[in-house]
Design a protein around this motif. Sequence first.
Motif, PDB file in Angstrom:
ATOM      1  N   PHE A  42       2.178  17.001  13.621  1.00  0.00           N
ATOM      2  CA  PHE A  42       3.009  15.879  13.196  1.00  0.00           C
ATOM      3  C   PHE A  42       3.193  15.894  11.675  1.00  0.00           C
ATOM      4  O   PHE A  42       4.320  15.832  11.174  1.00  0.00           O
ATOM      5  CB  PHE A  42       2.338  14.570  13.644  1.00  0.00           C
ATOM      6  N   THR A  88       4.626  10.747  20.011  1.00  0.00           N
ATOM      7  CA  THR A  88       4.553   9.558  19.166  1.00  0.00           C
ATOM      8  C   THR A  88       4.647   8.312  20.026  1.00  0.00           C
ATOM      9  O   THR A  88       5.180   8.341  21.139  1.00  0.00           O
ATOM     10  CB  THR A  88       5.672   9.547  18.103  1.00  0.00           C
ATOM     11  N   GLU A 113      -1.796  15.427  15.606  1.00  0.00           N
ATOM     12  CA  GLU A 113      -1.690  14.859  14.263  1.00  0.00           C
ATOM     13  C   GLU A 113      -1.413  15.917  13.191  1.00  0.00           C
ATOM     14  O   GLU A 113      -0.576  15.711  12.312  1.00  0.00           O
ATOM     15  CB  GLU A 113      -2.954  14.068  13.923  1.00  0.00           C
ATOM     16  N   VAL A 121       0.665   8.733  16.452  1.00  0.00           N
ATOM     17  CA  VAL A 121       0.805  10.054  17.054  1.00  0.00           C
ATOM     18  C   VAL A 121      -0.501  10.379  17.779  1.00  0.00           C
ATOM     19  O   VAL A 121      -1.576   9.969  17.349  1.00  0.00           O
ATOM     20  CB  VAL A 121       1.154  11.127  15.984  1.00  0.00           C
TER      21      VAL A 121
END
Length: 116
Positions: free
Chosen positions: A23, A105, A20, A15
């Motif tokens: 995510f 991603t 991040e 990612v």
Amino acid sequence: MPLTAKYLFVVSMDVAKEKEALFNEVYDTEHIPLLKKVPGVGAVTRLKTEPAAFNVGGERKVLDGSGQASYVAIYEIDSPDVLLSKEWAAAAEKGRWPSEVRPFTSNRRHILRKVI
């Protein structure tokens, strides 16, 4: 702990650094809970690659994760048919995952393993 599922669906990816935190939040609070509601989905385990070293055959080996995805999710499922179900398809497209996370991603890999 022994596996009770007949199959493991293993998803790995990287990612973008700036996404991040989002995510991880979305994966843990939305994506996994939605997919766990799908009939035939059991436990889900998330992993993050870490550097390590080990000895084998008298040699020290260093694992730095080069070329490997940073994140892995392992879904315990009853059958490969789970992945083709309407419920799986719908759950995978709910929440912030499809619009706010998935586009950031990369290095995505999907594999199905049968537990033997």
